[in-house]
Design an enzyme around this catalytic site. Structure first.
Site, PDB file in Angstrom:
ATOM      1  N   GLY A  70     -31.919 -36.242  -5.942  1.00 16.65           N
ATOM      2  CA  GLY A  70     -30.556 -35.953  -6.362  1.00 16.65           C
ATOM      3  C   GLY A  70     -29.802 -35.077  -5.376  1.00 16.65           C
ATOM      4  N   ASN A 151     -26.783 -30.225 -16.632  1.00 17.54           N
ATOM      5  CA  ASN A 151     -28.227 -29.986 -16.731  1.00 17.54           C
ATOM      6  C   ASN A 151     -28.585 -28.844 -17.671  1.00 17.54           C
ATOM      7  OD1 ASN A 151     -26.803 -28.991 -14.311  1.00 17.54           O
ATOM      8  ND2 ASN A 151     -28.609 -27.735 -13.994  1.00 17.54           N
ATOM      9  N   GLN A 179     -28.695 -36.110 -14.642  1.00 16.05           N
ATOM     10  CA  GLN A 179     -29.167 -35.753 -15.988  1.00 16.05           C
ATOM     11  C   GLN A 179     -28.780 -36.769 -17.059  1.00 16.05           C
ATOM     12  OE1 GLN A 179     -31.328 -33.530 -16.825  1.00 16.05           O
ATOM     13  NE2 GLN A 179     -31.392 -32.160 -15.054  1.00 16.05           N
ATOM     14  N   ALA A 200     -35.236 -39.756  -9.458  1.00 17.78           N
ATOM     15  CA  ALA A 200     -36.324 -40.402 -10.207  1.00 17.78           C
ATOM     16  C   ALA A 200     -37.073 -39.440 -11.119  1.00 17.78           C
ATOM     17  CB  ALA A 200     -37.309 -41.052  -9.234  1.00 17.78           C
ATOM     18  N   HIS A 201     -37.285 -38.191 -10.656  1.00 21.15           N
ATOM     19  CA  HIS A 201     -38.175 -37.318 -11.433  1.00 21.15           C
ATOM     20  C   HIS A 201     -37.552 -36.796 -12.721  1.00 21.15           C
ATOM     21  CE1 HIS A 201     -36.841 -33.046 -10.450  1.00 21.15           C
ATOM     22  NE2 HIS A 201     -36.201 -33.686  -9.502  1.00 21.15           N
ATOM     23  N   THR A 237     -37.448 -44.075   7.620  1.00 21.26           N
ATOM     24  CA  THR A 237     -38.340 -45.048   6.986  1.00 21.26           C
ATOM     25  C   THR A 237     -38.454 -44.754   5.492  1.00 21.26           C
ATOM     26  OG1 THR A 237     -39.554 -45.233   9.053  1.00 21.26           O
ATOM     27  CG2 THR A 237     -40.678 -46.015   7.067  1.00 21.26           C
ATOM     28  N   CYS A 325     -33.621 -23.803 -10.715  1.00 23.82           N
ATOM     29  CA  CYS A 325     -33.437 -23.261  -9.362  1.00 23.82           C
ATOM     30  C   CYS A 325     -33.101 -21.777  -9.415  1.00 23.82           C
ATOM     31  CB  CYS A 325     -32.335 -24.007  -8.638  1.00 23.82           C
ATOM     32  SG  CYS A 325     -32.459 -25.781  -8.815  1.00 23.82           S
TER      33      CYS A 325
HETATM   34  C1  LIG Z   1     -27.423 -32.222 -12.332  1.00 23.05           C
HETATM   35  C2  LIG Z   1     -28.423 -32.200 -11.221  1.00 23.05           C
HETATM   36  N1  LIG Z   1     -28.057 -32.577  -9.998  1.00 23.05           N
HETATM   37  C3  LIG Z   1     -28.905 -32.570  -8.969  1.00 23.05           C
HETATM   38  C4  LIG Z   1     -30.203 -32.156  -9.111  1.00 23.05           C
HETATM   39  C5  LIG Z   1     -31.118 -32.168  -7.940  1.00 23.05           C
HETATM   40  O1  LIG Z   1     -31.983 -33.279  -7.969  1.00 23.05           O
HETATM   41  P1  LIG Z   1     -33.334 -33.282  -7.126  1.00 23.05           P
HETATM   42  O2  LIG Z   1     -34.261 -32.323  -7.793  1.00 23.05           O
HETATM   43  O3  LIG Z   1     -33.822 -34.704  -7.191  1.00 23.05           O
HETATM   44  O4  LIG Z   1     -32.982 -32.889  -5.733  1.00 23.05           O
HETATM   45  C6  LIG Z   1     -30.639 -31.721 -10.378  1.00 23.05           C
HETATM   46  C7  LIG Z   1     -32.013 -31.202 -10.566  1.00 23.05           C
HETATM   47  O5  LIG Z   1     -32.229 -30.204 -11.244  1.00 23.05           O
HETATM   48  C8  LIG Z   1     -29.723 -31.738 -11.456  1.00 23.05           C
HETATM   49  O6  LIG Z   1     -30.076 -31.346 -12.683  1.00 23.05           O
END
Ligand SMILES: Cc1ncc(COP(=O)(O)O)c(C=O)c1O
Length: 387
Positions: A70, A151, A179, A200-201, A237, A325
């Site tokens: 993301g 989020n 999200q 993906a996660h 790649t 984070c």
């Molecule tokens: C709204 C949102 N955007 C972006 C991200 C970042 O995604 P990634 O962890 O795949 O870099 C997150 C992850 O917490 C998110 O909640």
């Protein structure tokens, strides 16, 4: 007993995804850019995942650009569009004040390099008003970037309406749908966006992989320079096993979206109702109707969120104080702050986010232990309950 209620931070792999990642890691090692059999086998694996994602989003496979997740998708969208639009004299960017750091810090970086940036306010329910965009947008605006679902509190933003305003002034529309994808229907045509980020996660796929959906004909420059991968839009790649996992996660999500939303939504509602009833001085942060079905963000009066998080962890329960984070720091949530909540509520709120493996027993366990934990923490402070 271990309960994982932190699905917005990340999710466990679904068994089918783990199986696909293992199988492709073992059996499909070619470079997808190679012309021989091994390369074409890898390319076919990528194409299958591209199709699964475009089906989930109602896009076209040619519009899917694989990224490392993301964060990279958000960076690619914002920096890529900003650089391409600069030549046409558009040096203004708009986002909401409740975006993820992947967007906010990209805006800050571009602001330091001379772009003008505007962050739109949100109301007390955590939703951006379309009128705020109408007031902020100019003929110099290159891009409007407003997330689909938040989020921390789960609120869903009026992306289609915002896109209409952006397009009327010749600006492009990006949405960070990290999200929402896999939780609620996400249709790029209905949302009328030009770019959309996913990861993906967040929906039972592997970490470190995601995609930027880019509407055909959208003007953007690649942020990574290198080979001609991904139709010249993202050099490097491709991570074929992880992308195969992303594709399987997308296919599984598409197949059970509405059933899973109903199941997880009723667990979330039960958890929320029981906490509000059993623990005095609690409140839900943000809109309770316009939000993704798996998330609730609850403030606990006279309790420091970090202390409650640790107390829950000691009882086997994983939750979060807003965005992962920023946990470990005592920074109040920028999302709750933007909603105008009083300072104490920005520091006493916990996010419970449910998902694939959540059960009614999990809800019972957490709702059962919370009153005692909260009471214990409150007994250590002297202020009266005010809410
Ligand atoms: C709204 C949102 N955007 C972006 C991200 C970042 O995604 P990634 O962890 O795949 O870099 C997150 C992850 O917490 C998110 O909640």
């Amino acid at each position: 007993m271990r309960v994982y209620f932190d699905y917005n931070a990340t999710t466990p792999l679904s068994p089918e995804v783990a199986e696909a990642v293992a199988r492709v890691s073992r059996d499909v090692f070619g470079n997808a850019s190679s012309v021989h059999f091994f390369g074409q086998q890898a390319k076919a694996t990528l194409d299958e995942a591209r199709t699964a994602i475009s089906t989930l989003l109602n896009g076209d496979p040619s519009e899917v650009v694989f990224t490392s997740g993301g964060t990279e998708a958000d960076n690619a969208a914002i920096r890529g569009v900003a650089e391409a639009a600069e030549a046409r004299g558009r040096r203004h960017l708009i986002a909401s004040s409740i975006e993820h750091e992947a967007v906010l810090n990209t805006f800050r970086a571009l602001a330091r390099r001379g772009w003008t940036t505007t962050l739109l306010p949100v109301d007390q329910s955590g939703i951006v008003a379309v009128s705020a965009l109408e007031a902020a947008i100019t003929d110099e605006t290159a891009l409007v970037s407003v997330m689909h679902a938040n989020n921390e509190i789960g609120t869903i933003q009026p992306v289609a309406e915002l896109a209409r305003v952006a397009h009327a002034r010749g600006a492009l529309m990006h949405t960070d749908a990290v999200q929402s994808v896999g939780k609620i229907p996400v249709d790029v045509r209905a949302l009328d966006v030009d770019l959309l980020s996913l990861s993906a996660h967040k929906f039972n796929g592997p970490k470190g992989t995601g995609a930027l959906w880019v509407k055909r004909g959208t003007r953007m420059l690649p942020i990574l320079t290198g080979g001609k991968h991904e139709r010249n839009r993202r050099a490097g790649t491709e991570n074929v096993p992880a992308i195969a996992g992303l594709g399987v996660a997308a296919r599984l999500a598409a197949g059970k979206l509405s059933a899973e939303a109903t199941r997880v939504g009723s667990l979330r509602d039960a958890l929320e109702t029981r906490i509000l009833a059993a623990v005095p001085g609690t409140d839900v942060n943000g809109a309770r109707t316009t939000r993704v079905p798996n998330t609730t963000n609850i403030s606990f009066d006279r309790v420091e969120a970090e202390s409650l998080l640790i107390a829950l962890d000691l009882e086997g329960v994983a939750v979060s104080t807003g965005s992962a984070c920023s946990s470990g720091t005592l920074e109040p949530s920028h999302v709750l702050k933007a909603m105008g909540l009083p300072v104490h509520r920005t520091q006493n709120s916990l996010r419970f986010s449910l998902g694939m493996f959540s059960t009614a027993e999990d809800v019972d366990y957490v709702a059962g232990i919370l009153p005692r934990l909260v009471e214990k923490l409150r007994s250590l402070t002297r202020k009266p309950v005010t809410a």
